[in-house]
Design an enzyme around this catalytic site. Sequence first.
Site, PDB file in Angstrom:
ATOM      1  N   GLU A  20      49.841  54.508 -20.317  1.00  0.00           N
ATOM      2  CA  GLU A  20      49.190  55.674 -20.890  1.00  0.00           C
ATOM      3  C   GLU A  20      49.475  55.840 -22.371  1.00  0.00           C
ATOM      4  O   GLU A  20      50.521  55.433 -22.864  1.00  0.00           O
ATOM      5  CB  GLU A  20      49.696  56.934 -20.188  1.00  0.00           C
ATOM      6  CG  GLU A  20      49.231  57.004 -18.757  1.00  0.00           C
ATOM      7  CD  GLU A  20      49.364  58.401 -18.202  1.00  0.00           C
ATOM      8  OE1 GLU A  20      49.316  58.540 -16.978  1.00  0.00           O
ATOM      9  OE2 GLU A  20      49.495  59.355 -18.990  1.00  0.00           O
ATOM     10  N   CYS A  28      59.501  50.480 -16.526  1.00  0.00           N
ATOM     11  CA  CYS A  28      60.686  50.385 -17.399  1.00  0.00           C
ATOM     12  C   CYS A  28      61.872  49.952 -16.554  1.00  0.00           C
ATOM     13  O   CYS A  28      62.037  50.420 -15.427  1.00  0.00           O
ATOM     14  CB  CYS A  28      60.972  51.728 -18.060  1.00  0.00           C
ATOM     15  SG  CYS A  28      62.395  51.662 -19.180  1.00  0.00           S
ATOM     16  N   CYS A  75      63.302  60.244 -15.186  1.00  0.00           N
ATOM     17  CA  CYS A  75      62.058  59.720 -15.773  1.00  0.00           C
ATOM     18  C   CYS A  75      61.188  59.075 -14.703  1.00  0.00           C
ATOM     19  O   CYS A  75      61.644  58.180 -13.980  1.00  0.00           O
ATOM     20  CB  CYS A  75      62.408  58.704 -16.854  1.00  0.00           C
ATOM     21  SG  CYS A  75      60.972  57.833 -17.512  1.00  0.00           S
ATOM     22  N   CYS A 117      55.801  64.134 -21.530  1.00  0.00           N
ATOM     23  CA  CYS A 117      56.674  62.973 -21.374  1.00  0.00           C
ATOM     24  C   CYS A 117      57.258  62.929 -19.974  1.00  0.00           C
ATOM     25  O   CYS A 117      57.621  63.946 -19.416  1.00  0.00           O
ATOM     26  CB  CYS A 117      57.835  63.047 -22.347  1.00  0.00           C
ATOM     27  SG  CYS A 117      57.316  62.937 -24.025  1.00  0.00           S
TER      28      CYS A 117
END
Length: 391
Positions: free
Chosen positions: A91, A111, A118, A345
């Site tokens: 994104e 990640c 996250c 975020c």
Amino acid sequence: MTVNLLEFDLEGLAGFCDQLGEKRYRATQLFRWIHQRGASDFDQMSDLARSLREKLKSRAHIADMRVISQHDSVDGTIKWLFDVGGGNAVESVFIPEDDRGTLCVSSQAGCAVGCRFCSTGHQGFSRNLTTGEIVAQLWFAEHLLRQRLATPNRVISNVVMMGMGEPLQNYSALLPALRVMLDDHAYGLSRRRVTVSTSGVVPMIDRLAEDCPVALAVSLHAPNDVLRDSLVPLNRKYPIAELLETCARYLSRAPRDFITLEYCMLQGVNDQPEHARQLIDLVRGNAKSKGLRCKVNLIPFNPFPASGLLRSPAAVVAAFAGILGDAGIVTTVRKTRGDDIDAACGQLAGEIQDRTRVDERMAQQRIFMMQPVQQRQFEKRGHTRDEQIER
Ligand code: SAH
Ligand code: SF4
């Protein structure tokens, strides 16, 4: 197989032109067509000789991003979900404000760092993006927005590498991408307006200082190693003291005279007055460490179910900010933007795991492409999302 010209910084493009038997200034011309004018068709490039255009057509291309979906927030924020193949998507988020336009760019699909708070980290690591895929996010967004706003002027003034992924674990692709962002023949962004955000890949912070010092944001999130180990697993490899020393070294090369420390506020986990006091001691330093010139950016946590974590209440965030402020540490609280489209975020991965509705989104996208820009979205630029991003 033809070469994707978005993979190159100017030096790389000059090398490619050399292989074609073309002079270096051709690379500059080509670079300007691609990045300043958004051209993807070699026939548009009217000041290139026809013979060169033909050569380029047979040897090169400019790879656009495949858009899965676009979401427009009422506050003007726009989020794109891009298909990068193999079932992976990343994104980018555009955040308009009165005096700047910021693009939040992804560096990896997934990640490997695996931070607890996250949602990208919870997804695991799929693959590194290429330079071309990092640059294409900016190329796509900048030229689409210029078209929508009917302006020849630059729309995106700031880039933050705060999308999906750990940029410093994809350094070889990141570095040429940063050079493209900064190059006056491409986007010409100021070093102060390009921010690399990292969870603390210490050796690569030093490399960045050498190779391409831009603004640096470090995701600290905890004031002691025990707590940080549990939130940001990379801390076990590069503990806080080492990280802050590296940040202090970075400052000697940095375009700004402070480092931004990001601190995601998690209810009952890292948001107590005691944590604020520990943070003050950390950045002030002691006999062993010299302390660090920094600004602290408190980020309200964007909850997602798998994390089992909660956002700190606003009063707790304000109290925490107050303690830091009283100690003379410049502290800002990030305003959340694009809440209605999950653009904030840490929410970037949410949609990706749900691949079942891709067809539906593609249909939505086709409808969007046929709609004119909603000018009002760009007029309602109320908030400052993130004070640390250069004005
Ligand atoms: N990997 C890099 C850059 C991408 S994450 C890094 O960690 O810095 C960008 C920022 O979003 C980081 O500060 C990260 O800690 C923060 N973030 C991640 N998940 C979040 C969440 N759920 N809520 C709020 N901030 C989050
Ligand atoms: Fe990776 Fe950054 Fe998310 Fe941590 S916060 S998992 S480093 S993207």
